[in-house]
Scaffold this motif. Structure first.
Motif, short mmCIF file in Angstrom:
data_model
loop_
_atom_site.label_atom_id
_atom_site.label_comp_id
_atom_site.label_asym_id
_atom_site.label_seq_id
_atom_site.Cartn_x
_atom_site.Cartn_y
_atom_site.Cartn_z
N LEU A 149 0.83 -1.21 0.00
CA LEU A 149 0.00 0.00 0.00
C LEU A 149 0.86 1.25 0.00
O LEU A 149 0.61 2.21 -0.74
CB LEU A 149 -0.92 0.00 1.22
CG LEU A 149 -2.12 -0.94 1.18
CD1 LEU A 149 -2.99 -0.74 2.42
CD2 LEU A 149 -2.93 -0.70 -0.08
N GLU A 150 1.89 1.24 0.86
CA GLU A 150 2.78 2.40 0.96
C GLU A 150 3.41 2.70 -0.39
O GLU A 150 3.39 3.81 -0.89
CB GLU A 150 3.90 2.11 1.98
CG GLU A 150 3.41 1.97 3.41
CD GLU A 150 3.46 3.29 4.15
OE1 GLU A 150 4.06 4.23 3.61
OE2 GLU A 150 2.91 3.37 5.26
N VAL A 151 4.02 1.64 -0.96
CA VAL A 151 4.75 1.82 -2.22
C VAL A 151 3.77 2.15 -3.35
O VAL A 151 4.02 3.05 -4.15
CB VAL A 151 5.57 0.56 -2.56
CG1 VAL A 151 6.18 0.67 -3.95
CG2 VAL A 151 6.66 0.35 -1.52
N GLY A 152 2.64 1.44 -3.38
CA GLY A 152 1.67 1.69 -4.44
C GLY A 152 1.18 3.12 -4.44
O GLY A 152 1.15 3.77 -5.49
N GLY A 153 0.84 3.62 -3.26
CA GLY A 153 0.35 4.99 -3.17
C GLY A 153 1.41 5.98 -3.61
O GLY A 153 1.14 6.93 -4.36
N ILE A 178 12.47 -0.31 -3.87
CA ILE A 178 13.59 -0.46 -4.80
C ILE A 178 13.27 -1.49 -5.87
O ILE A 178 13.53 -1.29 -7.06
CB ILE A 178 14.89 -0.82 -4.04
CG1 ILE A 178 15.32 0.36 -3.18
CG2 ILE A 178 15.99 -1.21 -5.01
CD1 ILE A 178 16.49 0.07 -2.28
N LEU A 179 12.65 -2.59 -5.44
CA LEU A 179 12.31 -3.62 -6.43
C LEU A 179 11.32 -3.07 -7.46
O LEU A 179 11.48 -3.28 -8.67
CB LEU A 179 11.74 -4.86 -5.75
CG LEU A 179 11.47 -6.03 -6.69
CD1 LEU A 179 12.75 -6.53 -7.33
CD2 LEU A 179 10.77 -7.18 -5.98
N SER A 180 10.32 -2.33 -6.98
CA SER A 180 9.34 -1.77 -7.92
C SER A 180 10.02 -0.83 -8.90
O SER A 180 9.78 -0.88 -10.11
CB SER A 180 8.25 -1.00 -7.18
OG SER A 180 7.78 -1.76 -6.10
N LEU A 181 10.87 0.07 -8.37
CA LEU A 181 11.53 1.04 -9.25
C LEU A 181 12.44 0.34 -10.23
O LEU A 181 12.49 0.68 -11.41
CB LEU A 181 12.33 2.05 -8.41
CG LEU A 181 11.48 2.91 -7.47
CD1 LEU A 181 12.35 3.92 -6.75
CD2 LEU A 181 10.40 3.63 -8.25
N ALA A 182 13.17 -0.67 -9.71
CA ALA A 182 14.09 -1.39 -10.60
C ALA A 182 13.32 -2.08 -11.71
O ALA A 182 13.74 -2.09 -12.87
CB ALA A 182 14.90 -2.40 -9.81
#
Lengths: 322, 325
Positions: free
Chosen positions: A89-93, A294-298
């Motif tokens: 949720l944190e990263v998605g938002g 980091i995984l999402s951005l990568a």
């Protein structure tokens, strides 16, 4: 073409795997024992053992990685240490908020950067052309060299504090949840961060476009085009089509950066995007959030590179059959 | 010579690259003309100014080149043409074939697009009509399976085919003057002959005037009506091809002829020495330093162009003696 796509997809897989391995290892690479953040300082050996088992730290590393990867593949990175909310949720938002900026910063910086670079690269000989070229090159160098967070602060001082034309920070009255790009009032909040974020890509894209255009213009076939009696505009079209694959690679990288958000710029505007999230996670030693972010951005980078590869293949007949 | 007006004419053309003491004087007073339907061969080693002279005919020199002297095509002063008139000249009245078929074509456009583009630029009309014309000229230059090749990219074709495409592109708008800049140098020996025969055939068929730049005496002998031998930015000898190649007047031409590898395997002597530095050309005859027949007068002043026969000139102070010899 179908084979090219398949191959590029296959190339992307090991990269994605490697990236996730690094993200997983973050827990061990980062200084300090991850358990220390969860355990009270006076925990006894038995308690440590229990917590270890609860978090799965007692299993061999490959097993831990496999479990982590399995959960990560389902979007489960655990809970944020700082907020106790699910990392997804944190990263998605945060990613969604950053994307709002990117949606505007990407076309802005691509159009301005490519435009300026083409102008400088195609500047006619003579004094006027040289002046134009220097002006554009100077602007581009400035774009790359001026720290963008500093520019952000200056813009806030000028346009928010002194002139009161634009809001200084945040996403408007409704906050992150109530923000809508369709609402005129909310768009005001975008102007300063978008301009600030676009600065570096504009500089980089302008410089590389200029270099690419000059390089292509020096090639023999441009003389052939002139000898055919084409207008200068038609010649520029040929030049740009030749320069496009190279420009695309640079743009792809910048696209990735903009999608990733800026750890320095977003905090200046209190923009709750992935840059701000990353900064906070680093300060809080919030390893699950760091891993997830980091995984999402990568992966965004990997996907962008893949898209660039495929677009290049579609554009350049020589790459396509290679 | 007939009374007809020349198709193209250079009058005391001078081209200088750069400025100041290091400026290179690439072309130093070249005068020549081509009649309609005639093939003129510009002969000389690399750096003698042949390509530069020819590019001046279409104003294709880079902006740092300083061009003086007269350049006329069909009576029009090329240097004074407006943008529109210049574009009509380039590819319309006069077209050019380049040396390197590998790099002369845009790699990201198909062959058909590149020919059609020229057609549309000069004749307007629909895309389909231009494409039809492209197919026509590809057939004309005997590209096998032309309909399929129309959609090929340059890298998919062999060197010889690419050069045929370049020639097709030049012919697409029926130019009256064809400029060919070493069109066979970059090709395999067997392909060279094919391309040469093709060029000569098309030139006759379409009645074009042609300027062919080459350093190959064999090529010159094969296709040209007249030759102009260039050395260090000047024409040293000019005249009908048979006369010049059989009875050369200028020592440089003689040296060139002597340095051709002979079929009987006798080793060619070549000309000792190297051409002068065109940043500081000598005050006299540029060839004097290498010339076996040089006398004191050679280094004093640049020899004037002298008439040595019908339609023949040479720049040599000892011209009278050599003719006698």
């Amino acid at each position: 073409m179908a084979r090219t796509i398949l191959w590029r997809l296959l190339y992307a897989l090991p990269i994605a795997f490697g990236v996730s391995l690094v993200c997983f290892m973050l827990v061990y690479i980062a200084p300090g024992d991850p358990l220390q953040t969860v355990l009270p300082p006076d925990a006894n050996a038995e308690m440590i053992e229990i917590v270890k088992r609860a978090y799965g730290f007692d299993k061999p590393l490959p097993v831990q990685f496999a479990q982590w990867l399995w959960r990560a593949a389902h979007g489960d990175f655990g809970l944020s240490v700082a907020t106790r909310r699910p990392v997804s949720l944190e990263v998605g938002g945060a990613l969604a908020n950053t994307m709002v900026l990117a949606v505007f910063a990407v076309p802005l910086s691509f159009a301005v950067g490519a435009g300026l670079g083409t102008l400088a690269g195609c500047a006619p000989p003579g004094r006027l052309g040289r002046t134009l070229d220097r002006l554009v090159t100077g602007t581009a160098v400035m774009g790359v060299s001026v720290p963008n967070y500093w520019l952000g602060l200056v813009l806030v001082i000028v346009f928010a504090v002194e002139l009161s034309w634009l809001p200084a920070s945040g996403m408007g009255m409704g906050g992150s949840d109530g923000f809508s790009v369709l609402r005129w009032a909310d768009l005001h909040y975008l102007v300063l961060p978008v301009v600030t974020l676009a600065l570096v890509p504009v500089g980089i894209i302008a410089r590389s476009t200029r270099a690419a255009v000059l390089e292509v213009r020096g090639q023999d076939f441009v003389t052939t085009l002139r000898a055919k009696g084409l207008t200068e505009l038609a010649v520029v079209r040929h030049v740009l089509k030749n320069a496009a694959p190279g420009m695309l690679a640079v743009m792809g990288l910048q696209f990735g950066y903009l999608m990733g958000g800026s750890i320095l710029v977003e905090p200046v505007f209190a923009w709750p995007g992935s840059g701000t999230l990353l900064g906070r996670a680093i300060v809080n030693r919030d390893v699950p959030v760091l891993q997830g972010a980091i995984l999402s951005l990568a992966l965004i980078f990997v996907a962008t590179n893949l898209a660039v590869d495929l677009l290049q293949a579609a554009m350049d007949p020589r790459v396509r059959r290679a | 010579m007939t009374g007809a007006a020349p198709l193209a004419e250079l009058d005391d053309l001078r081209v200088q690259f750069g400025a100041g003491p290091d400026a290179v004087q690439a072309v130093r007073g070249v005068s020549l003309h081509v009649m309609p339907g005639e093939v003129l061969c510009l002969l000389g080693e690399s750096g003698s100014g042949k390509s530069v002279s020819m590019r001046a005919l279409l104003r294709l020199l880079p902006p740092q080149a300083r061009v003086t002297g007269g350049v006329q095509v069909e009576g029009q002063e090329v240097g004074r043409l407006s943008g529109r008139a210049l574009r009509a000249l380039r590819g319309g009245t006069a077209a050019m074939v380049f040396q390197e078929p590998m790099t002369a074509l845009d790699p990201v456009y198909t062959v058909g697009q590149q020919i059609a583009e020229s057609v549309q630029q000069h004749r307007g009309g629909t895309r389909a009509a231009a494409r039809a014309r492209a197919l026509e000229v590809l057939d004309l230059v005997r590209v096998p399976d032309a309909a399929r090749r129309l959609d090929a990219y340059p890298h998919e074709l062999s060197g010889g085919l690419r050069q045929r495409v370049v020639i097709a592109m030049a012919l697409a708008c029926r130019p009256r003057l064809l400029l060919a800049d070493e069109p066979t140098t970059a090709l395999d020996a067997t392909v060279q002959i094919q391309i040469l025969v093709l060029l000569r055939g098309l030139q006759r068929e379409l009645g074009m005037g042609m300027v062919l730049v080459t350093h190959d005496l064999g090529v010159a002998a094969e296709v040209s009506d007249r030759v102009a031998v260039m050395y260090a930015g000047q024409i040293v000898e000019q005249g009908p091809v048979r006369d010049v190649l059989r009875r050369p007047v200028h020592p440089y031409t003689r040296g060139l002829l002597a340095s051709v590898v002979r079929a009987d395997g006798v080793e060619a002597p070549g000309i000792p020495g190297s051409p002068p530095d065109l940043r500081r050309p000598p005050p006299g005859c540029a060839f004097a330093a290498r010339c076996p027949a040089a006398v004191g007068a050679c280094s004093a002043a640049v020899p004037a162009e002298q008439k040595v026969g019908p339609g023949r000139t040479a720049r040599c102070v000892r011209v009278g003696e050599s003719v006698a010899a």
